[in-house]
Design a protein around this motif. Structure first.
Motif, PDB file in Angstrom:
ATOM      1  N   SER A   1       0.821  -1.206   0.000  1.00 16.75           N
ATOM      2  CA  SER A   1       0.000   0.000   0.000  1.00 16.75           C
ATOM      3  C   SER A   1       0.858   1.262   0.000  1.00 16.75           C
ATOM      4  N   GLY A   2       0.269   2.331  -0.514  1.00 16.40           N
ATOM      5  CA  GLY A   2       0.955   3.619  -0.523  1.00 16.40           C
ATOM      6  C   GLY A   2       1.324   4.116   0.862  1.00 16.40           C
ATOM      7  N   PRO A   3       0.413   4.032   1.851  1.00 20.07           N
ATOM      8  CA  PRO A   3       0.769   4.488   3.199  1.00 20.07           C
ATOM      9  C   PRO A   3       1.958   3.754   3.805  1.00 20.07           C
ATOM     10  N   LEU A   4       2.065   2.442   3.547  1.00 18.81           N
ATOM     11  CA  LEU A   4       3.223   1.702   4.068  1.00 18.81           C
ATOM     12  C   LEU A   4       4.490   2.116   3.330  1.00 18.81           C
ATOM     13  N   LEU A   5       4.402   2.200   2.012  1.00 17.55           N
ATOM     14  CA  LEU A   5       5.566   2.580   1.213  1.00 17.55           C
ATOM     15  C   LEU A   5       6.047   3.976   1.593  1.00 17.55           C
ATOM     16  N   ASP A   6       5.103   4.836   1.940  1.00 14.69           N
ATOM     17  CA  ASP A   6       5.446   6.202   2.319  1.00 14.69           C
ATOM     18  C   ASP A   6       6.275   6.236   3.600  1.00 14.69           C
ATOM     19  N   ARG A   7       6.130   5.212   4.445  1.00 16.23           N
ATOM     20  CA  ARG A   7       6.828   5.180   5.731  1.00 16.23           C
ATOM     21  C   ARG A   7       8.220   4.565   5.640  1.00 16.23           C
ATOM     22  N   ILE A   8       8.592   4.071   4.479  1.00  7.36           N
ATOM     23  CA  ILE A   8       9.921   3.480   4.302  1.00  7.36           C
ATOM     24  C   ILE A   8      10.854   4.561   3.768  1.00  7.36           C
ATOM     25  N   ASP A   9      11.876   4.897   4.525  1.00  7.21           N
ATOM     26  CA  ASP A   9      12.724   6.046   4.221  1.00  7.21           C
ATOM     27  C   ASP A   9      13.501   5.896   2.921  1.00  7.21           C
ATOM     28  N   ILE A  10      14.115   4.712   2.736  1.00  2.00           N
ATOM     29  CA  ILE A  10      15.029   4.503   1.611  1.00  2.00           C
ATOM     30  C   ILE A  10      14.492   3.368   0.751  1.00  2.00           C
ATOM     31  N   GLN A  11      14.315   3.643  -0.546  1.00  2.00           N
ATOM     32  CA  GLN A  11      13.784   2.652  -1.490  1.00  2.00           C
ATOM     33  C   GLN A  11      14.737   2.580  -2.676  1.00  2.00           C
ATOM     34  N   ILE A  12      15.399   1.448  -2.832  1.00  2.00           N
ATOM     35  CA  ILE A  12      16.475   1.355  -3.821  1.00  2.00           C
ATOM     36  C   ILE A  12      16.282   0.152  -4.743  1.00  2.00           C
ATOM     37  N   GLU A  13      16.815   0.294  -5.932  1.00  4.13           N
ATOM     38  CA  GLU A  13      16.890  -0.816  -6.878  1.00  4.13           C
ATOM     39  C   GLU A  13      18.194  -1.569  -6.641  1.00  4.13           C
TER      40      GLU A  13
ATOM     41  N   ILE B   1      23.010  21.059   5.581  1.00  3.06           N
ATOM     42  CA  ILE B   1      22.532  20.148   4.536  1.00  3.06           C
ATOM     43  C   ILE B   1      22.648  20.859   3.194  1.00  3.06           C
ATOM     44  N   LEU B   2      23.455  20.292   2.293  1.00  3.97           N
ATOM     45  CA  LEU B   2      23.727  20.912   0.996  1.00  3.97           C
ATOM     46  C   LEU B   2      22.820  20.315  -0.074  1.00  3.97           C
ATOM     47  N   ALA B   3      22.868  20.942  -1.249  1.00  3.84           N
ATOM     48  CA  ALA B   3      22.056  20.463  -2.375  1.00  3.84           C
ATOM     49  C   ALA B   3      22.430  19.036  -2.763  1.00  3.84           C
ATOM     50  N   SER B   4      23.721  18.705  -2.677  1.00  2.00           N
ATOM     51  CA  SER B   4      24.157  17.345  -3.027  1.00  2.00           C
ATOM     52  C   SER B   4      23.561  16.314  -2.077  1.00  2.00           C
ATOM     53  N   HIS B   5      23.397  16.667  -0.803  1.00  2.00           N
ATOM     54  CA  HIS B   5      22.795  15.746   0.162  1.00  2.00           C
ATOM     55  C   HIS B   5      21.313  15.552  -0.145  1.00  2.00           C
ATOM     56  N   ILE B   6      20.626  16.640  -0.499  1.00  2.00           N
ATOM     57  CA  ILE B   6      19.216  16.550  -0.877  1.00  2.00           C
ATOM     58  C   ILE B   6      19.051  15.695  -2.126  1.00  2.00           C
ATOM     59  N   ALA B   7      19.943  15.899  -3.109  1.00  2.00           N
ATOM     60  CA  ALA B   7      19.859  15.154  -4.373  1.00  2.00           C
ATOM     61  C   ALA B   7      19.987  13.657  -4.135  1.00  2.00           C
ATOM     62  N   GLU B   8      20.932  13.267  -3.278  1.00  2.00           N
ATOM     63  CA  GLU B   8      21.106  11.839  -3.004  1.00  2.00           C
ATOM     64  C   GLU B   8      19.909  11.283  -2.245  1.00  2.00           C
ATOM     65  N   ALA B   9      19.392  12.051  -1.279  1.00  2.00           N
ATOM     66  CA  ALA B   9      18.237  11.591  -0.509  1.00  2.00           C
ATOM     67  C   ALA B   9      17.016  11.413  -1.401  1.00  2.00           C
ATOM     68  N   VAL B  10      16.821  12.328  -2.351  1.00  2.00           N
ATOM     69  CA  VAL B  10      15.682  12.234  -3.271  1.00  2.00           C
ATOM     70  C   VAL B  10      15.784  10.979  -4.126  1.00  2.00           C
ATOM     71  N   GLN B  11      17.003  10.601  -4.523  1.00  2.00           N
ATOM     72  CA  GLN B  11      17.189   9.409  -5.343  1.00  2.00           C
ATOM     73  C   GLN B  11      16.692   8.154  -4.634  1.00  2.00           C
ATOM     74  N   TYR B  12      16.699   8.172  -3.307  1.00  2.00           N
ATOM     75  CA  TYR B  12      16.248   7.013  -2.547  1.00  2.00           C
ATOM     76  C   TYR B  12      14.741   6.972  -2.366  1.00  2.00           C
ATOM     77  N   ARG B  13      14.019   7.926  -3.001  1.00  2.00           N
ATOM     78  CA  ARG B  13      12.556   7.889  -2.976  1.00  2.00           C
ATOM     79  C   ARG B  13      11.968   7.596  -4.359  1.00  2.00           C
ATOM     80  N   ARG B  14      12.798   7.399  -5.359  1.00  2.00           N
ATOM     81  CA  ARG B  14      12.305   7.308  -6.722  1.00  2.00           C
ATOM     82  C   ARG B  14      11.722   5.931  -7.052  1.00  2.00           C
ATOM     83  N   MET B  15      12.187   4.875  -6.344  1.00  2.00           N
ATOM     84  CA  MET B  15      11.766   3.530  -6.715  1.00  2.00           C
ATOM     85  C   MET B  15      10.253   3.353  -6.591  1.00  2.00           C
TER      86      MET B  15
END
Length: 498
Positions: A373-385, A480-494
């Motif tokens: 479910s979306g609510p469960l997936l939303d609670r998982i911080d890091i989602q990676i391939e 927290i720099l832009a590079s840190h935000i960019a990497e963190a965002v990548q872990y939400r794309r899956m």
């Protein structure tokens, strides 16, 4: 003296409430009554106690025996009250002195021979007994785990006769000395995993900040190997964490002293029920999420779990505790665990694999991924391939970083977080995120684009910031720099793909 008063403990969730065992002998037709909301195991103690006393050559009084387990509104379960009931009968009938009974608490199940059998929850009971300044007498097999409680006075006994001799002053019991020595836990090493540099980096971030992780990839790419090695890169357990974890496992009857200060790693099968996962039963016991206290809960083949089983994880992931409510009672268990989950990208498992074997249609893939479910997936911080490992990488000798190398960086980053806010980044509240996780101007602009492009919820937005805070800690940056935000965002794309 026809009345004896002793003390024991009843388990109720994480609490071990004090139970006053009152034994009264009166004239009248011989009878044996136990009151105070006893369950079946406690009611059956009448026969065990009578047989044990007679086998040990004590006199069983032919009088009206009444045993009151106070408080009356607290349910009493298991055979832990056999020992105090038997001692109460002996003291009330004058067969042993009663002047030292108030100095101890007692627990133990009696065999018909008078031998003491092990009990569940000894560590939790001893912890509360020590806070009251009383010593604890319990079966010998439970003494080693009970002695892990600092400053606890634990006296192991093999039989009812030994306890009676101790209270009579004829042969004193020997106090148990804590024997758990600090040893380095033996975890599988991360250097054995070939390739998967991005996944290892994500797990390092998760270990440093206490974040949950979902890994998605074809069969045989190393998801289970990575998960099994994850406890080895977590910071070493503190004394308080080890005691809390051991007490929770003791409640479940599965604590092993040889694994003291070893982070628990629980991997339930996908056929596990909701009760097995979060705890429950008529007499509530902890489930997998609580037994994994300060450790790892790994859910392999995540979409294969029943939907309602996964949904019960939503609240504990947020609050770190679970409340089991039943008609007769309520129990609270702590559930501070790190969730690691793994899944295939499609029903056949080979979507995106370089061998091109997948024949799943887009609808089949969408239905498969939609089981989470979306609510469960939303609670998982890091989602990676976790992609398939190239053949040339498999043929090479494994040369990745060892657990100790990764753990050293994790320890430094975790200590930064503890110094700043006294808890891991994953446990930051919304108000703390606003103060401690504010990005710079470029990072804020990048995050705004990500919110728009990925349709991030408010919860996902906060989790991105917490992951970015951990990445900055690993890099040694206060800001927290832009590079840190960019990497963190990548872990939400899956979670936003196909």
């Amino acid at each position: 003296m026809s009345l004896a008063v002793l003390y024991s403990r009843a388990l109720s969730g994480m609490d071990a409430a004090l139970v006053t065992v009152e034994v009264h002998l009166a004239n009248g037709l011989p009878s044996f009554t136990i009151v105070g909301l006893p369950e079946t195991e406690v009611k059956e103690s009448k026969d065990r106690v009578r047989a044990a006393l007679l086998t040990c050559q004590f006199e069983f009084p032919s009088r009206r025996i009444t045993v009151n387990l106070a408080p009356a509104d607290l349910p009493k379960e298991s055979g832990r009250f056999d020992l105090p009931i038997a001692l109460g009968i002996l003291a009330a009938s004058g067969q042993i002195p009663s002047n030292h009974l108030a100095e101890y608490e007692f627990a133990g199940e009696l065999a018909l021979t008078g031998e003491l059998r092990p009990i569940r929850g000894a560590l939790a009971m001893t912890y509360h007994a020590a806070s009251n300044g009383r010593a604890f007498i319990l079966p010998e097999i439970n003494a080693v785990e009970a002695a892990l409680v600092e400053d606890a006075a634990v006296y192991p006994a093999q039989s009812l006769l030994q306890v009676a001799a101790h209270l009579s002053g004829r042969a004193a019991l020997t106090r148990q000395v804590a024997s758990a020595q600090p040893v380095m836990p033996d975890y599988p090493d991360m250097c054995e995993v070939k390739g998967q540099g991005q996944a290892k980096r994500a797990l390092e971030i998760a270990a440093a900040g206490g974040h949950s992780v979902l890994m998605c990839g074809p069969p045989g790419t190393g998801k289970s190997m990575l998960a099994a090695r994850f406890p080895g890169i977590l910071p070493q357990m503190t004394e308080a964490e080890a005691l809390e974890s051991a007490a929770m496992q003791s409640l479940g009857g599965m604590f092993d002293v040889s694994r003291w200060k070893t982070r628990p790693y629980r991997s339930p099968h996908h056929t596990a029920s909701a009760v097995a996962m979060v705890g429950g039963g008529s007499n509530p016991r902890p489930g997998e999420i609580s037994i994994a206290m300060h450790g790892v809960l790994f859910l392999d083949e995540l979409p294969e779990f029943e939907r309602h089983v996964l949904e019960v994880l939503r609240e504990p992931l947020e609050s770190g505790r679970i409340t089991i409510s039943r008609a007769a009672r309520r129990a609270d268990f702590r559930a501070q665990f790190q969730l690691l989950a793994a899944m295939n990208p499609c029903p056949c498992g080979y979507f995106g694999h370089y061998n091109g074997k997948c024949r799943c249609t887009p609808d089949q893939i969408a239905r498969y991924r939609g089981k989470i479910s979306g609510p469960l997936l939303d609670r998982i911080d890091i989602q990676i391939e976790v992609p398939a490992v190239p053949q040339e990488t498999l043929l090479k000798q494994a040369d990745g970083e060892s657990n100790s190398d990764i753990q050293a960086r994790v320890n430094v980053a975790r200590q930064r977080a503890l110094t700043r806010q006294n808890k891991p980044n994953a446990q930051l509240t919304v108000s703390e995120i606003d103060v401690l996780c504010a990005p710079d101007a470029q990072g804020a602009a990048l995050l705004q684009q990500a919110i728009s492009h990925l349709n991030l919820s408010a919860r996902a937005y906060h989790r991105v910031l917490k992951v970015a805070r951990t990445i900055a800690d690993l890099a040694g940056n206060e800001n927290i720099l832009a590079s840190h935000i960019a990497e963190a965002v990548q872990y939400r794309r899956m979670g936003r793909q196909g």
